[in-house]
Design an enzyme around this catalytic site. Structure first.
Site, PDB file in Angstrom:
ATOM      1  N   GLU A 157      23.474  50.544  37.125  1.00  0.00           N
ATOM      2  CA  GLU A 157      23.473  50.144  35.717  1.00  0.00           C
ATOM      3  C   GLU A 157      24.870  50.296  35.098  1.00  0.00           C
ATOM      4  OE1 GLU A 157      20.783  52.301  32.873  1.00  0.00           O
ATOM      5  OE2 GLU A 157      19.599  50.473  33.056  1.00  0.00           O
ATOM      6  N   HIS A 172      14.541  54.793  61.515  1.00  0.00           N
ATOM      7  CA  HIS A 172      13.506  54.115  62.284  1.00  0.00           C
ATOM      8  C   HIS A 172      12.936  52.945  61.495  1.00  0.00           C
ATOM      9  CE1 HIS A 172      13.239  57.233  65.539  1.00  0.00           C
ATOM     10  NE2 HIS A 172      14.036  57.781  64.654  1.00  0.00           N
ATOM     11  N   LYS A 213      13.038  41.883  28.577  1.00  0.00           N
ATOM     12  CA  LYS A 213      12.224  42.374  27.472  1.00  0.00           C
ATOM     13  C   LYS A 213      12.017  41.276  26.427  1.00  0.00           C
ATOM     14  CE  LYS A 213      13.987  47.132  27.756  1.00  0.00           C
ATOM     15  NZ  LYS A 213      14.677  48.177  27.001  1.00  0.00           N
TER      16      LYS A 213
END
Lengths: 426, 426
Positions: free
Chosen positions: A281, A302, A416
């Site tokens: 961010e 793995h 948003k």
């Protein structure tokens, strides 16, 4: 303190590509407040300047919750969530709720899942419940929805009076929806400082209150951060925060666009998640930035191991580990030795992990991945405070080196806006 | 069945770049066994060909564990771990151990952490314990060390006779260290088929036994997989596995080297972790491959969101979600409406998540990230079986399209060689 090792990048980058001059200038700008986004650098001196009265209130409230709660619901998202969870998983355990020392802690309001809410409502039923809601504004959708539901539950279960004892708000000192609710209802509230952004707020009430409620000694956390502050604000070439910032930026300039933070086990996973927010961010803007990814050692070797070893050479790795664990667990000798492991019998897990880590480092370098090492001491409160401060300062430096404002997040609003429009918000 | 949506990639890639001819050829090679790594494609027809007697034994053993165990330790790493954990977290809950229906399940031996081992030893103390160790060879270090410790614990607690009842081995049908131990000690053992590699083994005893022990109806899981097999082996352009493989490869060819699988909440996290191994290990080789990353919706939009929106345009996103949750949780109406959320009161979390997902999709496209959508039905056993098969088949197709052998993992040995040398193994 955190040690850094750069042996694993030397074959990929010339020493002169590590721009210490720029790194020191960035650090100086963080210290004197002359850089971009300088309204939001209150965290730089926080380990020294934090409000002692507020801190004592946090300790008292934390103690009250720790002693009286059987369940503790922490409502917050992003920077109001990841740091506290990182602390609890490292210093208590990812399985702490099963251990039953202090309250079971549930982090919610960090997504939009009916199943998640329903499960936690079921788990807290019949238990003495306290709630901490963390939001600067009170209008962020995810925590606001969860708070609506849990406020209602607490009021129905304990009455308005009981809710005043059991709901704790961490929010703005004066403004915003949540502060308004806290004042009207008479909830105790804790202050998110104006000059500290969400992802840099672990060492404010945002992170400290959940830690204290879980029984973590937050004075030790702050002492660790203060020691780190003293060490890491030095404008000297051996400051590991400068080295980390300069190295990762040099590798980025060579096309290593993905940084993998590898971490030493499940209890460290949320340090990596917190780190992803901090770096992603802060730096991911203006078409630039290193993509932050993570790899759990040795589990993810793995799964991601094959990719790291042999694929697109766009990776840099930061291998993070502790010098030693809290518990010393020895490998037992077995007479039959059918599994052929007697050659490590008598050694403990830490010794084996150290060999694995070194084996991994060498393998990844051979495969073409530059590897930086970060080594902290034993997992404990002081170390956690050091780590938080280490990564924050290095992030500020790195962001300034990249030329961005590491303290804003303009891109987060986009989804948003769409979402609120789709929901029909006026 | 899984639905796929490509609206979100149309502005980034021309339809003719989706190479359906190659995708269909790859699928044909998977079906007729004419492609690379064809020793390891037993999983392709497994939902039809699986051993019914073995399956009945798994069901019986699972039932015995479910009814008699208070704690169930599952020892395995990578493909012997991620699929079962994905199933349990989705179909039970990430917090299932607190719910106390059936045994508490602990996944260990997937790392090298003394703290992890010590915590689980502490948690199982005094509880009726069963253990399932999963390893083709028995020599992989992480699970072998954990098995040494838990075998000793079980023998000391219940005696050799009790251990025979309580230890279940999932391993090779005839060879290897673990098979040798199982035979000598008289442990019941379950067979990992020779032609199914670790990351494709969820629908063998590797994944099915832990699921059954947790109370999951594995017949329904296999029924879901069988339905998926019927749908997804069709060499037709509307087969969503072909579309997914063709689309992600087309985007990779455009420089979208990182694929973010975004997933709808904490209970789906291990589906993403399992997916990372499946795709990363299958395709990340020969200097090629899409880097597999993940993003929890909406939590990580408050951490990785800024990066996804505004940074290096090397990303492609696969947005995975369910049509609806198991639980319907409604947002309550609040008279004061101080948080301003009454406009969503009466709606449930699923409706709000749907708006958020659409808002995210549009925002990321606007920001320059191509978005594919994968939508499954309600989280349940059948859906899980469908999803496993969907991702496996699409991965085989995608790997063949990329020109690699999607069924080997030569790079994984490198760190092990170094590690064993450092540990002084003869």
């Amino acid at each position: 303190m955190v040690k850094i090792g750069l042996d694993g990048i030397r074959q990929f980058v010339e020493p002169e590509h590590l721009n210490y001059t720029a790194a020191k200038a960035a650090l100086a700008a963080l210290k004197d407040g002359s850089g971009k986004g300088n309204d939001f650098i209150g965290w730089v001196k926080l380990p020294e300047t934090y409000d002692r009265d507020e801190f004592a209130r946090i300790q008292a409230a934390g103690k009250r919750v720790h002693e009286n709660a059987e369940a503790f619901v922490v409502i917050g998202i992003g920077g109001s969530y990841l740091g506290a969870r990182a602390a609890l998983e490292l210093l208590c355990s990812p399985r702490a709720n099963e251990v039953k020392k202090g309250p079971a802690v549930y982090f919610i309001g960090n997504g939009i899942s009916g199943d998640d809410i329903a499960q936690v409502l079921e788990l807290v039923k019949g238990k003495s419940l306290y709630v901490n809601v963390i939001s600067k504004s009170g209008t962020t959708l995810e925590p606001a929805l969860a708070f609506r539901i849990f406020k209602k539950y607490v009021e129905e279960t304990y009455g308005k009076e009981g809710a005043r004892e059991r709901i704790l708000c961490t929010t703005d000192k004066a403004r915003g929806v949540l502060k308004g609710i806290a004042d009207r209802e008479g909830y105790e509230s804790f202050v998110i400082p104006d000059d500290v952004g969400g992802r840099y707020s672990v060492l404010t009430p945002v992170g400290l209150l959940p830690m204290a409620a879980a029984g973590i000694d937050i004075a030790k956390v702050m002492a660790g951060a203060a020691a780190a502050m003293e060490a890491y604000l030095k404008e000297e070439n051996d400051n590991p925060t400068l080295i980390y910032a300069a190295a990762r930026q040099a590798l980025y300039n060579l096309g290593k666009k993905v940084e993998i933070l590898s971490y030493p086990g499940e209890n460290t996973r949320f340090i990596a998640e917190w780190w992803k927010q901090l770096y992603g961010e802060s730096e991911g803007k203006d078409g630039l930035g290193i993509f932050p990814a993570s790899c759990e050692l040795t589990a993810d070797l793995h799964s991601l191991g094959q990719y790291i070893q042999d694929s697109e050479r766009i990776l840099q790795e930061t291998m993070f580990r502790f010098e030693k664990s809290v518990n010393r667990v020895e490998i037992p000798m077995v007479e039959e030795d059918e599994d052929g492991l007697n050659y490590v019998a008598g050694r403990d897990y830490d010794a084996i992990f150290a060999a694995a880590a070194e084996g991994i480092r060498r393998a990844h370098i051979t495969g073409g991945v530059p590897v930086m090492e970060l080594v902290a001491e034993t997992p404990n409160e002081e170390t956690f405070g050091q780590l938080v401060y280490f990564f924050e300062i290095a992030c500020g430096i790195s962001g300034y080196m990249q030329g961005v404002n590491p303290f804003d997040q303009p891109g987060v609003e986009e989804y948003k806006k769409n979402m609120f429009a789709l929901l029909g918000k006026k």
